[in-house]
Every structure is written in C-alpha cells, then in structure tokens.
Design an enzyme around this catalytic site. Structure first.
Site, short mmCIF file in Angstrom:
data_model
loop_
_atom_site.label_atom_id
_atom_site.label_comp_id
_atom_site.label_asym_id
_atom_site.label_seq_id
_atom_site.Cartn_x
_atom_site.Cartn_y
_atom_site.Cartn_z
CE1 TYR A 174 -3.13 -2.97 0.31
CE2 TYR A 174 -3.39 -2.52 2.65
CZ TYR A 174 -3.70 -3.27 1.53
OH TYR A 174 -4.58 -4.32 1.64
CG HIS A 200 -1.50 -8.83 -0.24
ND1 HIS A 200 -1.06 -7.54 -0.28
CD2 HIS A 200 -2.85 -8.73 -0.24
CE1 HIS A 200 -2.08 -6.70 -0.30
NE2 HIS A 200 -3.18 -7.41 -0.28
CB SER A 255 -14.13 -4.77 -0.19
OG SER A 255 -12.93 -4.16 -0.61
CG LEU A 299 -19.05 -0.86 4.19
CD1 LEU A 299 -18.54 0.47 4.74
CD2 LEU A 299 -20.51 -1.06 4.54
N GLY A 316 -17.46 0.63 -1.00
CA GLY A 316 -18.19 1.88 -0.82
C GLY A 316 -19.56 1.90 -1.45
#
Length: 331
Positions: A58, A128, A207, A209, A212
């Site tokens: 990140y 990952h 994630s 949501l 988003g």
C-alpha cells in the site's frame, strides 16, 4: 454512553468485532490526507477498534510507515496485521501483476515491514496472494520459522482457495483467511467458508461495504481520477445502475431500523458468524464512527434473509485470476 465494541477471536488474538482497513489512507482511493488519516487511526483506537490492517504494497510501504506514527505510542492497544507477496511498480505504486511467495522473499519482506512499522513483532502476517509458481508449503514453512523467531504471532492467507488453505494448514495453523465478502460478494461462501470453519480459521472480510457502493455514496458521484473502482465491472454502465437500485432497497431496510445502508451491510456480515471479522476501510473519522455503530445493530431475521437474496450485476473484479488462488503443487 455508547455500548462497548464487541470482541471476537482470531486464534489467540482478541480483536474488535470490526477492524479498520487502512489501505485507502495511502493507496487506490484518491488523494491521501496524512493528518486526517492519523486522526482516524487514533479515533479508531479510542472507540475500541484494535485490529489495524495494512500491507507492504500500500503506497510502496507508505501505509506501514503511516501506522508506525500511531504504533510509537499505542502499540499495546493494537492488533497489527500486514501482508507481503504482491509486487509493485516502484514508480506508480501499482501492482505489476507479479507475486512472490518464495521463502527467500518472505524472509526479506517481513524484516522490511518490521522496520517500516517500527515494531519487533507483527501480530498477524498474511501472504497477500498465493504464488502460483511456489508451493504453499514452502511459503508457510518460511512463515512458521518467523513465528519461531518471534517476528510474527499468527499466520494468515489472503484470497486463497479452499484447497490452498487446507494444504497450508497441514504445515502450520492458519489463523485467518482474508477475502472480499459482503452482501454483493458471496463467492467465498461456496468453498472457502466451509474449509475455514472445518480448520478453525477466522474469516476476515475486506471490502465489506462493496468498496463503498453499499453505503449509497455511489449514487451521488462516480469514482474519480486515481480511484481504482472505475475499473471494476460493478461500477460501470448498466451494472452500476442495476446495483444502485439494489442499494436503494438496502437503504429502505436501513431507514426502517434507524440506520444507514452501510451499517446494515456491516451488520449483515457480522450476523454470518462469530468467526467473521469485517475490516471496513476508511480514511475519515466520520465514516469510521458510522461503521463502528454497526457492531451493535440488530437486524431482523427476515431482513437478513432478504439481504442475502440480493444479486449484484457484474463481477467484483475484472481479473478472477487474483481471487481464491491456488499455488504450485509440491514436488
């Protein structure tokens, strides 16, 4: 006074029922705001959110360095999770399509993360993405040595297939498997969830949501420049229109409960089992506080069933080769 945030377990780690995904503070969701990000991290801890999730990719290490600012003074309040394996272009900070799960790279990566984070031990260390060229037994074997050396406490996998999870668990217990899971992303339920529960592995949902979308915010504005969501099938054209109609229904259910659509989406996921720990990502205190309130929201069974029946338009990613990955067989 608000109710205390419920707790759940990831192996021997005592974690808040909701964690905090920190990716957007450094990567993929538009312009970063360091001051607001730091304030959000401190506010999360104040609210009882103790699971902070990052990764070495990140921002090419920027996110781990950002978390180090909070770790300096509040390490004992934090269950720290980070990841390694996805390689990035140093100029763009974007994934270059390559994964390295070799033992040699794992040993280099953990030392680099420890240095950036400014800590002696990482609580939960994930591969990952499984490396299709490297047997998972090699990678997890190297991670098990990190446990023995005191560099990490628990081992996790992200977006691993059920078979890879079982093979990994034969080498060392896998504390958590992290994958995308939400009302709009249900593929994990077919094989990964049963395998994880068979093995006693916690399910960490990123994630939750729908990147988003499930908050309803997508109805107000489409993703802008620097926002990777514009590349995702669910955020494009007719798919987006169809999905926003479903989000509208989630909003109606939420309104009847005196909640927001995002809170109902998180409550739905928490209701899927005590072994589920969603990690909604945000870089702003306002959204953090809204998310945390979902941890104590009670959604009636009939509403949960209706939410489970919703079927979004479009895949969650344009490239399915990056999800539920397998690794090379043992030789």
């Amino acid at each position: 006074m608000s109710a205390p945030l419920p707790r759940r377990r990831i192996a021997d780690l005592d974690v808040s029922a909701l964690g905090l995904g920190c990716m957007g503070m450094s990567f993929a969701y538009g312009t970063a705001d360091r001051d607001e990000s730091i304030a959000t991290l401190h506010r999360a801890l104040d609210l009882g959110v103790n699971l902070l999730d990052t990764a070495d990719m990140y921002g090419n290490g920027h996110n781990e360095q950002l978390l180090s600012e909070v770790l300096k003074t509040r390490r004992d309040e934090i269950v720290l999770a980070t990841k390694f394996g996805i390689l990035t272009d140093p100029e763009t900070s974007m994934p270059n399509g390559q994964v390295d799960g070799s033992a040699a790279y794992a040993r280099t990566a953990v030392d680099a993360s420890l240095s950036r984070l400014g800590v002696e031990t990482i609580d939960l260390y994930y591969l990952h993405r499984p490396d299709p060229q490297v047997p998972i037994e090699e990678t997890v074997g190297a991670m098990a040595q990190m446990v023995d050396a005191g560099k990490i406490r628990q081992i996790g996998l992200s977006e691993a297939s059920a078979d890879t999870l079982r093979r990994a668990s034969a080498v060392h217990p896998i504390a958590a498997v992290q994958t995308e899971w939400s009302i709009f992303s249900r593929d994990i339920e077919r094989a990964v969830v049963p395998a994880a529960r068979e093995l006693g592995t916690a399910l960490v949902a990123y994630s939750p949501l729908g990147r988003g979308m499930l908050t309803g915010s997508a109805a107000a504005s489409a993703p802008g420049d620097g926002d990777f969501r514009s590349t995702l099938p669910r955020w494009q054209g007719d798919n987006l229109d169809a999905n926003l109609a479903l989000v509208g229904r989630i909003g109606e259910i939420a309104s009847g409960l005196g909640a927001t659509a995002g809170q109902v989406a998180l409550a739905w996921l928490l209701a899927q089992g005590e072994d589920v720990v969603p990690i909604p990502g945000t870089k702003r205190r306002t959204y953090l506080e809204e998310n945390v309130a979902a941890a104590t929201l009670q959604v009636p069974a009939e509403a949960l069933a209706e939410l489970s029946s919703l079927e979004p338009a479009g895949d969650r990613t344009p490239d399915r080769s990056w999800v539920e990955r397998d690794t090379a067989p043992t030789t």
